[in-house]
Design a protein around this motif. Structure first.
Motif, mmCIF file in Angstrom:
data_model
loop_
_atom_site.group_PDB
_atom_site.id
_atom_site.type_symbol
_atom_site.label_atom_id
_atom_site.label_comp_id
_atom_site.label_asym_id
_atom_site.label_seq_id
_atom_site.Cartn_x
_atom_site.Cartn_y
_atom_site.Cartn_z
ATOM 1 N N GLN A 1 -22.234 -9.610 27.179
ATOM 2 C CA GLN A 1 -22.415 -8.159 27.206
ATOM 3 C C GLN A 1 -21.056 -7.463 27.209
ATOM 4 O O GLN A 1 -20.199 -7.780 28.046
ATOM 5 C CB GLN A 1 -23.199 -7.730 28.451
ATOM 6 N N PRO A 2 -20.839 -6.508 26.306
ATOM 7 C CA PRO A 2 -19.562 -5.781 26.310
ATOM 8 C C PRO A 2 -19.481 -4.837 27.517
ATOM 9 O O PRO A 2 -20.417 -4.101 27.804
ATOM 10 C CB PRO A 2 -19.587 -5.010 24.994
ATOM 11 N N GLN A 3 -18.395 -4.920 28.235
ATOM 12 C CA GLN A 3 -18.089 -4.053 29.371
ATOM 13 C C GLN A 3 -16.683 -3.502 29.138
ATOM 14 O O GLN A 3 -15.975 -3.946 28.244
ATOM 15 C CB GLN A 3 -18.125 -4.834 30.692
ATOM 16 N N ARG A 4 -16.271 -2.582 29.999
ATOM 17 C CA ARG A 4 -14.913 -2.034 29.878
ATOM 18 C C ARG A 4 -14.321 -1.800 31.258
ATOM 19 O O ARG A 4 -14.943 -1.152 32.096
ATOM 20 C CB ARG A 4 -14.925 -0.722 29.111
ATOM 21 N N ALA A 5 -13.134 -2.350 31.460
ATOM 22 C CA ALA A 5 -12.382 -2.061 32.682
ATOM 23 C C ALA A 5 -11.724 -0.694 32.484
ATOM 24 O O ALA A 5 -11.226 -0.398 31.393
ATOM 25 C CB ALA A 5 -11.333 -3.138 32.935
ATOM 26 N N ASP A 6 -11.712 0.138 33.516
ATOM 27 C CA ASP A 6 -11.175 1.490 33.380
ATOM 28 C C ASP A 6 -9.716 1.499 32.940
ATOM 29 O O ASP A 6 -9.354 2.172 31.983
ATOM 30 C CB ASP A 6 -11.319 2.262 34.695
ATOM 31 N N ILE A 7 -8.883 0.767 33.663
ATOM 32 C CA ILE A 7 -7.448 0.727 33.363
ATOM 33 C C ILE A 7 -6.948 -0.696 33.577
ATOM 34 O O ILE A 7 -7.312 -1.335 34.564
ATOM 35 C CB ILE A 7 -6.642 1.668 34.291
ATOM 36 N N VAL A 8 -6.124 -1.174 32.661
ATOM 37 C CA VAL A 8 -5.394 -2.423 32.851
ATOM 38 C C VAL A 8 -3.924 -2.119 32.583
ATOM 39 O O VAL A 8 -3.589 -1.518 31.564
ATOM 40 C CB VAL A 8 -5.910 -3.553 31.936
ATOM 41 N N VAL A 9 -3.082 -2.516 33.531
ATOM 42 C CA VAL A 9 -1.632 -2.384 33.374
ATOM 43 C C VAL A 9 -1.104 -3.758 32.982
ATOM 44 O O VAL A 9 -1.391 -4.749 33.661
ATOM 45 C CB VAL A 9 -0.958 -1.910 34.679
ATOM 46 N N VAL A 10 -0.383 -3.800 31.870
ATOM 47 C CA VAL A 10 0.175 -5.070 31.399
ATOM 48 C C VAL A 10 1.675 -5.100 31.672
ATOM 49 O O VAL A 10 2.327 -4.060 31.798
ATOM 50 C CB VAL A 10 -0.114 -5.299 29.896
ATOM 51 N N GLY A 11 2.211 -6.317 31.750
ATOM 52 C CA GLY A 11 3.638 -6.500 31.946
ATOM 53 C C GLY A 11 4.384 -6.388 30.627
ATOM 54 O O GLY A 11 3.784 -6.183 29.566
ATOM 55 N N GLN A 12 5.679 -6.572 30.689
ATOM 56 C CA GLN A 12 6.501 -6.543 29.476
ATOM 57 C C GLN A 12 6.069 -7.632 28.501
ATOM 58 O O GLN A 12 6.265 -7.509 27.296
ATOM 59 C CB GLN A 12 7.984 -6.713 29.831
ATOM 60 N N ASP A 13 5.437 -8.690 29.037
ATOM 61 C CA ASP A 13 4.961 -9.797 28.194
ATOM 62 C C ASP A 13 3.535 -9.562 27.681
ATOM 63 O O ASP A 13 2.935 -10.459 27.094
ATOM 64 C CB ASP A 13 5.022 -11.108 28.970
ATOM 65 N N SER A 14 3.005 -8.369 27.913
ATOM 66 C CA SER A 14 1.653 -7.962 27.493
ATOM 67 C C SER A 14 0.528 -8.666 28.248
ATOM 68 O O SER A 14 -0.633 -8.538 27.880
ATOM 69 C CB SER A 14 1.450 -8.154 25.983
ATOM 70 N N ARG A 15 0.852 -9.405 29.296
ATOM 71 C CA ARG A 15 -0.178 -10.051 30.111
ATOM 72 C C ARG A 15 -0.630 -9.080 31.205
ATOM 73 O O ARG A 15 0.194 -8.381 31.800
ATOM 74 C CB ARG A 15 0.348 -11.339 30.711
ATOM 75 N N PRO A 16 -1.926 -9.028 31.495
ATOM 76 C CA PRO A 16 -2.434 -8.105 32.517
ATOM 77 C C PRO A 16 -1.834 -8.361 33.890
ATOM 78 O O PRO A 16 -1.780 -9.502 34.357
ATOM 79 C CB PRO A 16 -3.940 -8.387 32.531
ATOM 80 N N GLN A 17 -1.348 -7.287 34.504
ATOM 81 C CA GLN A 17 -0.806 -7.359 35.864
ATOM 82 C C GLN A 17 -1.765 -6.757 36.878
ATOM 83 O O GLN A 17 -1.878 -7.270 37.983
ATOM 84 C CB GLN A 17 0.516 -6.596 35.962
ATOM 85 N N MET A 18 -2.415 -5.641 36.505
ATOM 86 C CA MET A 18 -3.299 -4.962 37.434
ATOM 87 C C MET A 18 -4.517 -4.420 36.703
ATOM 88 O O MET A 18 -4.390 -3.852 35.625
ATOM 89 C CB MET A 18 -2.591 -3.804 38.134
ATOM 90 N N LEU A 19 -5.666 -4.607 37.317
ATOM 91 C CA LEU A 19 -6.908 -4.026 36.835
ATOM 92 C C LEU A 19 -7.273 -2.914 37.813
ATOM 93 O O LEU A 19 -7.245 -3.122 39.029
ATOM 94 C CB LEU A 19 -8.006 -5.083 36.794
ATOM 95 N N VAL A 20 -7.575 -1.730 37.282
ATOM 96 C CA VAL A 20 -7.918 -0.582 38.115
ATOM 97 C C VAL A 20 -9.348 -0.161 37.809
ATOM 98 O O VAL A 20 -9.691 0.068 36.647
ATOM 99 C CB VAL A 20 -6.969 0.623 37.854
ATOM 100 N N GLU A 21 -10.155 -0.073 38.836
ATOM 101 C CA GLU A 21 -11.527 0.415 38.706
ATOM 102 C C GLU A 21 -11.596 1.793 39.343
ATOM 103 O O GLU A 21 -11.310 1.948 40.536
ATOM 104 C CB GLU A 21 -12.513 -0.549 39.374
ATOM 105 N N CYS A 22 -11.907 2.798 38.536
ATOM 106 C CA CYS A 22 -11.992 4.187 39.004
ATOM 107 C C CYS A 22 -13.449 4.598 39.137
ATOM 108 O O CYS A 22 -14.272 4.278 38.283
ATOM 109 C CB CYS A 22 -11.317 5.131 38.008
#
Length: 148
Positions: free
Chosen positions: A72-93
């Motif tokens: 099922q397609p879902q969406r995380a509100d915000i993802v902050v990625v590092g300089q290497d484009s790997r996710p660092q933080m997931l934010v649920e608003c």
């Protein structure tokens, strides 16, 4: 509660457009304008906080990050990625009138089982909680937002 209450983030100025009796806010990340809902009000404050106060570059923030859960397609509100484009933080608003509950944490943990960020942030703009991944689906609550 007011539709758009004062939040516990630094105040932001959001240039609004009105069309057909609805308010729209500019999206500096994807371009264009988005309908200003109570949840979007919180999301805009979080983005401005991350960029203006935490020094996160705008290009490191992804909104509506696609997450495929059980087909099922879902969406995380915000993802902050590092300089290497790997996710660092997931934010649920959530909207200010939505409680930050165990169900919200469970939702973020499910999303993060796919995303793989090291930190989680849950906020309704009035209460904010941060967690650090300890691996194997375990998280420790942090007292403050980590440096990203």
């Amino acid at each position: 509660m007011s539709e758009f209450p004062k939040l516990k983030f630094p105040a932001v100025i959001l240039p609004l457009r009105e069309r057909n009796g609805k308010r729209y806010v500019p999206d500096r990340i994807r371009g264009g304008y988005l309908l200003l809902t109570p949840e979007e009000w919180v999301r805009r404050h979080v983005i401005e906080y991350l960029t203006g106060w935490c020094g996160v570059e705008l290009q490191r923030i992804i909104t509506e990050y696609p997450v495929q859960l059980n087909g099922q397609p879902q969406r995380a509100d915000i993802v902050v990625v590092g300089q290497d484009s790997r996710p660092q933080m997931l934010v649920e608003c959530k909207a200010a009138d939505v409680e930050i509950s165990q169900a919200v944490l469970d939702q973020a943990v499910r999303y993060n089982s796919i995303v793989g960020a090291h930190y989680l942030m849950l906020t309704n703009g009035l209460k904010t909680f941060c967690f650090e991944s300890l691996g194997e689906g375990r998280y420790a609550r942090l007292n403050e937002l980590p440096k990203l």
